[in-house]
Design a protein around this motif. Sequence first.
Motif, PDB file in Angstrom:
ATOM      1  N   LEU A 168      -1.897  35.133 -51.420  1.00 22.41           N
ATOM      2  CA  LEU A 168      -2.231  33.711 -51.534  1.00 22.41           C
ATOM      3  C   LEU A 168      -2.047  33.195 -52.957  1.00 22.41           C
ATOM      4  O   LEU A 168      -1.529  32.090 -53.172  1.00 22.41           O
ATOM      5  CB  LEU A 168      -3.660  33.468 -51.062  1.00 22.41           C
ATOM      6  N   ARG A 169      -2.453  33.978 -53.930  1.00 17.06           N
ATOM      7  CA  ARG A 169      -2.274  33.552 -55.329  1.00 17.06           C
ATOM      8  C   ARG A 169      -0.799  33.463 -55.687  1.00 17.06           C
ATOM      9  O   ARG A 169      -0.374  32.552 -56.403  1.00 17.06           O
ATOM     10  CB  ARG A 169      -3.008  34.497 -56.268  1.00 17.06           C
ATOM     11  N   ARG A 170      -0.017  34.394 -55.192  1.00 17.77           N
ATOM     12  CA  ARG A 170       1.422  34.363 -55.457  1.00 17.77           C
ATOM     13  C   ARG A 170       2.061  33.122 -54.826  1.00 17.77           C
ATOM     14  O   ARG A 170       2.896  32.463 -55.440  1.00 17.77           O
ATOM     15  CB  ARG A 170       2.090  35.641 -54.934  1.00 17.77           C
ATOM     16  N   ALA A 171       1.620  32.783 -53.619  1.00 19.19           N
ATOM     17  CA  ALA A 171       2.140  31.587 -52.949  1.00 19.19           C
ATOM     18  C   ALA A 171       1.789  30.336 -53.760  1.00 19.19           C
ATOM     19  O   ALA A 171       2.639  29.458 -53.964  1.00 19.19           O
ATOM     20  CB  ALA A 171       1.570  31.485 -51.541  1.00 19.19           C
ATOM     21  N   GLN A 172       0.560  30.260 -54.237  1.00 22.68           N
ATOM     22  CA  GLN A 172       0.137  29.102 -55.027  1.00 22.68           C
ATOM     23  C   GLN A 172       0.897  29.052 -56.348  1.00 22.68           C
ATOM     24  O   GLN A 172       1.362  27.988 -56.756  1.00 22.68           O
ATOM     25  CB  GLN A 172      -1.378  29.154 -55.256  1.00 22.68           C
TER      26      GLN A 172
ATOM     27  N   THR B 296       1.392  24.226 -51.834  1.00 21.31           N
ATOM     28  CA  THR B 296       0.124  23.504 -51.982  1.00 21.31           C
ATOM     29  C   THR B 296      -0.657  23.343 -50.688  1.00 21.31           C
ATOM     30  O   THR B 296      -1.821  22.959 -50.725  1.00 21.31           O
ATOM     31  CB  THR B 296       0.359  22.099 -52.568  1.00 21.31           C
ATOM     32  N   PHE B 297      -0.050  23.604 -49.534  1.00 15.83           N
ATOM     33  CA  PHE B 297      -0.702  23.344 -48.250  1.00 15.83           C
ATOM     34  C   PHE B 297      -0.993  24.646 -47.516  1.00 15.83           C
ATOM     35  O   PHE B 297      -0.092  25.433 -47.250  1.00 15.83           O
ATOM     36  CB  PHE B 297       0.184  22.438 -47.391  1.00 15.83           C
TER      37      PHE B 297
ATOM     38  N   LEU C 274      -8.253  31.032 -53.864  1.00 18.86           N
ATOM     39  CA  LEU C 274      -7.866  29.705 -54.338  1.00 18.86           C
ATOM     40  C   LEU C 274      -9.010  28.827 -54.822  1.00 18.86           C
ATOM     41  O   LEU C 274      -8.782  27.674 -55.209  1.00 18.86           O
ATOM     42  CB  LEU C 274      -7.092  28.977 -53.229  1.00 18.86           C
ATOM     43  N   ALA C 275     -10.236  29.327 -54.833  1.00 14.44           N
ATOM     44  CA  ALA C 275     -11.366  28.502 -55.279  1.00 14.44           C
ATOM     45  C   ALA C 275     -11.141  27.959 -56.686  1.00 14.44           C
ATOM     46  O   ALA C 275     -11.489  26.815 -56.974  1.00 14.44           O
ATOM     47  CB  ALA C 275     -12.671  29.297 -55.212  1.00 14.44           C
ATOM     48  N   GLY C 276     -10.520  28.730 -57.537  1.00 19.60           N
ATOM     49  CA  GLY C 276     -10.296  28.313 -58.917  1.00 19.60           C
ATOM     50  C   GLY C 276      -9.213  27.262 -59.093  1.00 19.60           C
ATOM     51  O   GLY C 276      -9.097  26.664 -60.164  1.00 19.60           O
ATOM     52  N   VAL C 277      -8.440  27.017 -58.064  1.00 18.82           N
ATOM     53  CA  VAL C 277      -7.368  26.016 -58.130  1.00 18.82           C
ATOM     54  C   VAL C 277      -7.522  24.984 -57.013  1.00 18.82           C
ATOM     55  O   VAL C 277      -6.558  24.356 -56.589  1.00 18.82           O
ATOM     56  CB  VAL C 277      -5.968  26.672 -58.075  1.00 18.82           C
ATOM     57  N   ARG C 278      -8.752  24.812 -56.540  1.00 15.70           N
ATOM     58  CA  ARG C 278      -9.014  23.941 -55.384  1.00 15.70           C
ATOM     59  C   ARG C 278      -8.454  22.542 -55.578  1.00 15.70           C
ATOM     60  O   ARG C 278      -7.967  21.916 -54.625  1.00 15.70           O
ATOM     61  CB  ARG C 278     -10.533  23.879 -55.110  1.00 15.70           C
ATOM     62  N   ASP C 279      -8.469  22.042 -56.786  1.00 21.70           N
ATOM     63  CA  ASP C 279      -7.973  20.689 -57.050  1.00 21.70           C
ATOM     64  C   ASP C 279      -6.454  20.585 -56.951  1.00 21.70           C
ATOM     65  O   ASP C 279      -5.904  19.491 -56.973  1.00 21.70           O
ATOM     66  CB  ASP C 279      -8.445  20.201 -58.427  1.00 21.70           C
ATOM     67  N   ARG C 280      -5.767  21.712 -56.799  1.00 22.52           N
ATOM     68  CA  ARG C 280      -4.305  21.708 -56.726  1.00 22.52           C
ATOM     69  C   ARG C 280      -3.765  22.089 -55.353  1.00 22.52           C
ATOM     70  O   ARG C 280      -2.550  22.219 -55.185  1.00 22.52           O
ATOM     71  CB  ARG C 280      -3.733  22.660 -57.771  1.00 22.52           C
ATOM     72  N   VAL C 281      -4.665  22.304 -54.377  1.00 22.86           N
ATOM     73  CA  VAL C 281      -4.225  22.699 -53.046  1.00 22.86           C
ATOM     74  C   VAL C 281      -4.825  21.795 -51.980  1.00 22.86           C
ATOM     75  O   VAL C 281      -5.857  21.170 -52.192  1.00 22.86           O
ATOM     76  CB  VAL C 281      -4.566  24.185 -52.731  1.00 22.86           C
TER      77      VAL C 281
ATOM     78  N   LEU D 150     -14.597  28.996 -47.518  1.00 22.24           N
ATOM     79  CA  LEU D 150     -13.496  28.497 -48.344  1.00 22.24           C
ATOM     80  C   LEU D 150     -13.914  28.230 -49.789  1.00 22.24           C
ATOM     81  O   LEU D 150     -13.071  27.926 -50.634  1.00 22.24           O
ATOM     82  CB  LEU D 150     -12.933  27.203 -47.735  1.00 22.24           C
ATOM     83  N   ARG D 151     -15.204  28.317 -50.060  1.00 27.81           N
ATOM     84  CA  ARG D 151     -15.752  28.075 -51.401  1.00 27.81           C
ATOM     85  C   ARG D 151     -15.385  26.694 -51.928  1.00 27.81           C
ATOM     86  O   ARG D 151     -14.912  26.526 -53.059  1.00 27.81           O
ATOM     87  CB  ARG D 151     -15.298  29.158 -52.379  1.00 27.81           C
ATOM     88  N   THR D 152     -15.639  25.707 -51.087  1.00 33.54           N
ATOM     89  CA  THR D 152     -15.320  24.329 -51.456  1.00 33.54           C
ATOM     90  C   THR D 152     -16.357  23.394 -50.857  1.00 33.54           C
ATOM     91  O   THR D 152     -17.136  23.792 -49.994  1.00 33.54           O
ATOM     92  CB  THR D 152     -13.898  23.947 -50.983  1.00 33.54           C
TER      93      THR D 152
END
Length: 123
Positions: A35-39, A44-45, A63-70, A95-97
């Motif tokens: 998932l991190r590699r995909a991001q 983004t989706f 992806l919790a650390g980049v939530r604003d970008r996905v 999802l930690r959001t």
Amino acid sequence: METMRLGRTDLQVTRTAFGVLPLQRVEMDEAVSILRRAQEAGITFYDTARAYTDSEAKIGAALAGVRDRVVLATKTHASDRAGVLDHLATSLEALRTDHVDLLQLHNPSALPDPDDPDSTYAG
């Protein structure tokens, strides 16, 4: 990566999306890495569902650390308003959001009645 409008929403997503269903078959560390590699590659989706075992938890861990970008989409298979709200609360925690961008009804057996305050359409 080029973005586009998702359907009739105002969401901007990459043309390539990531359907997370297959990641339920891999261990957490490997899923997080994928998932991190995909991001990092620009996707983004991300689409998942409550029914996809631990896929929401894997997205949250990755992806919790980049939530604003996905953009996160999940699905519920609940059959009434209370079930949708319960599933949503569980999804948000995993999802930690504090929000999902798109909540979908997952293969409902019948169309919900939009006039029924207890249906899956109820707000």
